[in-house]
Write a protein that holds these residues in place. Structure first.
Motif, PDB file in Angstrom:
ATOM      1  N   ILE A  41      34.089  48.654  52.040  1.00  0.00           N
ATOM      2  CA  ILE A  41      34.167  50.351  51.911  1.00  0.00           C
ATOM      3  C   ILE A  41      35.092  50.945  53.206  1.00  0.00           C
ATOM      4  O   ILE A  41      35.821  51.884  52.747  1.00  0.00           O
ATOM      5  CB  ILE A  41      32.778  50.843  52.020  1.00  0.00           C
ATOM      6  CG1 ILE A  41      31.791  50.388  50.973  1.00  0.00           C
ATOM      7  CG2 ILE A  41      32.754  52.589  52.360  1.00  0.00           C
ATOM      8  CD1 ILE A  41      32.466  50.740  49.760  1.00  0.00           C
ATOM      9  N   SER A  42      35.139  50.226  54.110  1.00  0.00           N
ATOM     10  CA  SER A  42      35.820  50.882  55.419  1.00  0.00           C
ATOM     11  C   SER A  42      37.132  50.275  55.331  1.00  0.00           C
ATOM     12  O   SER A  42      38.120  50.953  56.417  1.00  0.00           O
ATOM     13  CB  SER A  42      35.125  50.642  56.569  1.00  0.00           C
ATOM     14  OG  SER A  42      35.084  49.141  56.850  1.00  0.00           O
ATOM     15  N   ASN A  43      37.696  48.934  54.777  1.00  0.00           N
ATOM     16  CA  ASN A  43      38.773  48.304  55.252  1.00  0.00           C
ATOM     17  C   ASN A  43      38.955  47.898  56.442  1.00  0.00           C
ATOM     18  O   ASN A  43      39.932  47.527  57.059  1.00  0.00           O
ATOM     19  CB  ASN A  43      39.995  49.236  54.566  1.00  0.00           C
ATOM     20  CG  ASN A  43      40.009  49.306  53.151  1.00  0.00           C
ATOM     21  OD1 ASN A  43      39.605  48.345  52.615  1.00  0.00           O
ATOM     22  ND2 ASN A  43      40.456  50.195  52.738  1.00  0.00           N
ATOM     23  N   ILE A  44      37.864  48.073  57.328  1.00  0.00           N
ATOM     24  CA  ILE A  44      37.902  47.251  58.777  1.00  0.00           C
ATOM     25  C   ILE A  44      37.393  45.961  58.576  1.00  0.00           C
ATOM     26  O   ILE A  44      36.246  45.499  58.425  1.00  0.00           O
ATOM     27  CB  ILE A  44      36.947  48.102  59.681  1.00  0.00           C
ATOM     28  CG1 ILE A  44      37.425  49.244  59.890  1.00  0.00           C
ATOM     29  CG2 ILE A  44      36.935  47.253  60.896  1.00  0.00           C
ATOM     30  CD1 ILE A  44      36.231  50.097  60.479  1.00  0.00           C
TER      31      ILE A  44
ATOM     32  N   ALA B 232      35.383  49.670  46.084  1.00  0.00           N
ATOM     33  CA  ALA B 232      36.304  50.695  46.542  1.00  0.00           C
ATOM     34  C   ALA B 232      36.466  51.756  45.423  1.00  0.00           C
ATOM     35  O   ALA B 232      36.261  51.411  44.296  1.00  0.00           O
ATOM     36  CB  ALA B 232      37.674  49.996  46.934  1.00  0.00           C
ATOM     37  N   ASP B 233      36.814  53.036  45.992  1.00  0.00           N
ATOM     38  CA  ASP B 233      36.807  54.354  45.138  1.00  0.00           C
ATOM     39  C   ASP B 233      37.945  53.912  43.924  1.00  0.00           C
ATOM     40  O   ASP B 233      37.739  54.353  42.987  1.00  0.00           O
ATOM     41  CB  ASP B 233      37.328  55.264  45.746  1.00  0.00           C
ATOM     42  CG  ASP B 233      36.098  55.936  46.645  1.00  0.00           C
ATOM     43  OD1 ASP B 233      36.297  56.645  47.474  1.00  0.00           O
ATOM     44  OD2 ASP B 233      34.849  55.487  46.249  1.00  0.00           O
ATOM     45  N   SER B 234      39.146  53.231  44.468  1.00  0.00           N
ATOM     46  CA  SER B 234      40.178  53.056  43.604  1.00  0.00           C
ATOM     47  C   SER B 234      39.998  52.133  42.391  1.00  0.00           C
ATOM     48  O   SER B 234      40.639  52.169  41.473  1.00  0.00           O
ATOM     49  CB  SER B 234      41.239  52.421  44.375  1.00  0.00           C
ATOM     50  OG  SER B 234      41.021  51.256  45.030  1.00  0.00           O
ATOM     51  N   VAL B 235      38.705  51.351  42.256  1.00  0.00           N
ATOM     52  CA  VAL B 235      38.203  50.455  41.201  1.00  0.00           C
ATOM     53  C   VAL B 235      36.998  50.693  40.672  1.00  0.00           C
ATOM     54  O   VAL B 235      36.562  50.210  39.563  1.00  0.00           O
ATOM     55  CB  VAL B 235      38.559  49.114  41.668  1.00  0.00           C
ATOM     56  CG1 VAL B 235      39.671  48.547  42.494  1.00  0.00           C
ATOM     57  CG2 VAL B 235      37.410  48.497  42.747  1.00  0.00           C
ATOM     58  N   GLU B 236      36.564  51.579  41.234  1.00  0.00           N
ATOM     59  CA  GLU B 236      35.122  52.002  40.838  1.00  0.00           C
ATOM     60  C   GLU B 236      35.268  52.505  39.147  1.00  0.00           C
ATOM     61  O   GLU B 236      36.048  53.187  38.995  1.00  0.00           O
ATOM     62  CB  GLU B 236      34.534  53.266  41.636  1.00  0.00           C
ATOM     63  CG  GLU B 236      33.150  53.691  40.897  1.00  0.00           C
ATOM     64  CD  GLU B 236      31.914  52.891  41.801  1.00  0.00           C
ATOM     65  OE1 GLU B 236      31.903  53.106  43.007  1.00  0.00           O
ATOM     66  OE2 GLU B 236      30.930  52.421  41.182  1.00  0.00           O
ATOM     67  N   GLY B 237      34.462  51.882  38.279  1.00  0.00           N
ATOM     68  CA  GLY B 237      34.110  52.096  36.850  1.00  0.00           C
ATOM     69  C   GLY B 237      35.255  51.388  36.040  1.00  0.00           C
ATOM     70  O   GLY B 237      35.232  51.348  34.854  1.00  0.00           O
TER      71      GLY B 237
ATOM     72  N   GLU C  91      42.931  45.290  51.565  1.00  0.00           N
ATOM     73  CA  GLU C  91      42.129  46.089  51.323  1.00  0.00           C
ATOM     74  C   GLU C  91      40.835  45.443  50.796  1.00  0.00           C
ATOM     75  O   GLU C  91      41.185  44.735  49.859  1.00  0.00           O
ATOM     76  CB  GLU C  91      42.600  47.596  50.932  1.00  0.00           C
ATOM     77  CG  GLU C  91      43.400  47.034  49.337  1.00  0.00           C
ATOM     78  CD  GLU C  91      43.783  48.354  48.543  1.00  0.00           C
ATOM     79  OE1 GLU C  91      44.039  49.544  49.240  1.00  0.00           O
ATOM     80  OE2 GLU C  91      44.342  48.267  47.491  1.00  0.00           O
ATOM     81  N   GLY C  92      39.871  46.436  50.876  1.00  0.00           N
ATOM     82  CA  GLY C  92      38.529  45.898  49.980  1.00  0.00           C
ATOM     83  C   GLY C  92      38.518  46.392  48.602  1.00  0.00           C
ATOM     84  O   GLY C  92      39.196  47.286  48.299  1.00  0.00           O
ATOM     85  N   VAL C  93      38.032  45.490  47.544  1.00  0.00           N
ATOM     86  CA  VAL C  93      38.085  45.780  46.140  1.00  0.00           C
ATOM     87  C   VAL C  93      36.540  46.012  45.891  1.00  0.00           C
ATOM     88  O   VAL C  93      35.930  46.919  45.302  1.00  0.00           O
ATOM     89  CB  VAL C  93      38.671  44.716  45.558  1.00  0.00           C
ATOM     90  CG1 VAL C  93      38.523  44.821  44.226  1.00  0.00           C
ATOM     91  CG2 VAL C  93      40.124  44.655  45.621  1.00  0.00           C
ATOM     92  N   ALA C  94      35.824  45.095  46.090  1.00  0.00           N
ATOM     93  CA  ALA C  94      34.232  45.033  45.719  1.00  0.00           C
ATOM     94  C   ALA C  94      33.565  43.721  46.434  1.00  0.00           C
ATOM     95  O   ALA C  94      34.011  42.706  46.971  1.00  0.00           O
ATOM     96  CB  ALA C  94      34.152  44.678  44.199  1.00  0.00           C
ATOM     97  N   ALA C  95      32.170  44.047  46.637  1.00  0.00           N
ATOM     98  CA  ALA C  95      31.357  42.885  47.174  1.00  0.00           C
ATOM     99  C   ALA C  95      29.883  42.979  46.500  1.00  0.00           C
ATOM    100  O   ALA C  95      29.482  43.967  45.968  1.00  0.00           O
ATOM    101  CB  ALA C  95      31.134  43.530  48.710  1.00  0.00           C
ATOM    102  N   ILE C  96      29.478  41.948  46.812  1.00  0.00           N
ATOM    103  CA  ILE C  96      28.171  41.629  46.071  1.00  0.00           C
ATOM    104  C   ILE C  96      27.248  40.607  47.190  1.00  0.00           C
ATOM    105  O   ILE C  96      27.624  39.932  47.749  1.00  0.00           O
ATOM    106  CB  ILE C  96      28.464  40.783  44.922  1.00  0.00           C
ATOM    107  CG1 ILE C  96      27.229  40.613  43.990  1.00  0.00           C
ATOM    108  CG2 ILE C  96      29.142  39.540  45.217  1.00  0.00           C
ATOM    109  CD1 ILE C  96      27.508  40.318  42.647  1.00  0.00           C
TER     110      ILE C  96
END
Length: 133
Positions: free
Chosen positions: A112-115, A56-61, A43-48
């Motif tokens: 964001i999409s996990n695709i 990803a919502d689960s790690v935002e903040g 799954e995605g975590v963060a991109a730059i």
């Protein structure tokens, strides 16, 4: 061939912090972190990319992605860790995609999409993060 190498994983108690690092030999203008929990899909975590971030919502903040362009190094600062963050963390680099006049970093959509388009992405070997309660 692009080489991607992560470091910085380890074990920490719930509520603690860790910082992951990643060196990439190429495509440093489009990079991201992904993770794979045991028995789960990656799954995605963060991109730059320059001037743009995605989380990803689960790690935002709680997590912050950053980059040292002079040293081709990507970071992931992880704060307020919970046992649900336990996973193998992978660094990724990808070539930008041209859509008409616009050049896009495809890793944002993947986070964001996990695709995940594995075939067009360069991956590190992964670094384990374990959070105990």
């Amino acid at each position: 061939q692009v080489h991607v190498v992560e470091s910085g994983g380890g074990s920490v108690q719930s509520g603690g912090s860790l910082r992951l690092s990643c060196f990439s030999s190429g495509f440093t203008d489009c990079m991201a972190w992904f993770r794979q929990r045991q028995g789960k899909e990656r799954e995605g975590v963060a991109a730059i990319e320059p001037s743009s971030f995605s989380y990803a919502d689960s790690v935002e903040g709680r997590f912050t992605i950053s980059q040292d362009n002079a040293n081709n190094t990507l970071y992931l600062q992880m704060n307020h860790l919970t046992p649900e963050d336990t996973a193998m963390y992978y660094c990724a680099a990808a070539p930008r995609e041209q859509h008409g006049p616009v050049s896009l970093c495809p890793l944002h959509h993947m986070v964001i999409s996990n695709i995940i388009k594995y075939e067009t992405t360069y991956w590190g070997q992964g670094t384990q993060v374990t959070v105990s309660s």
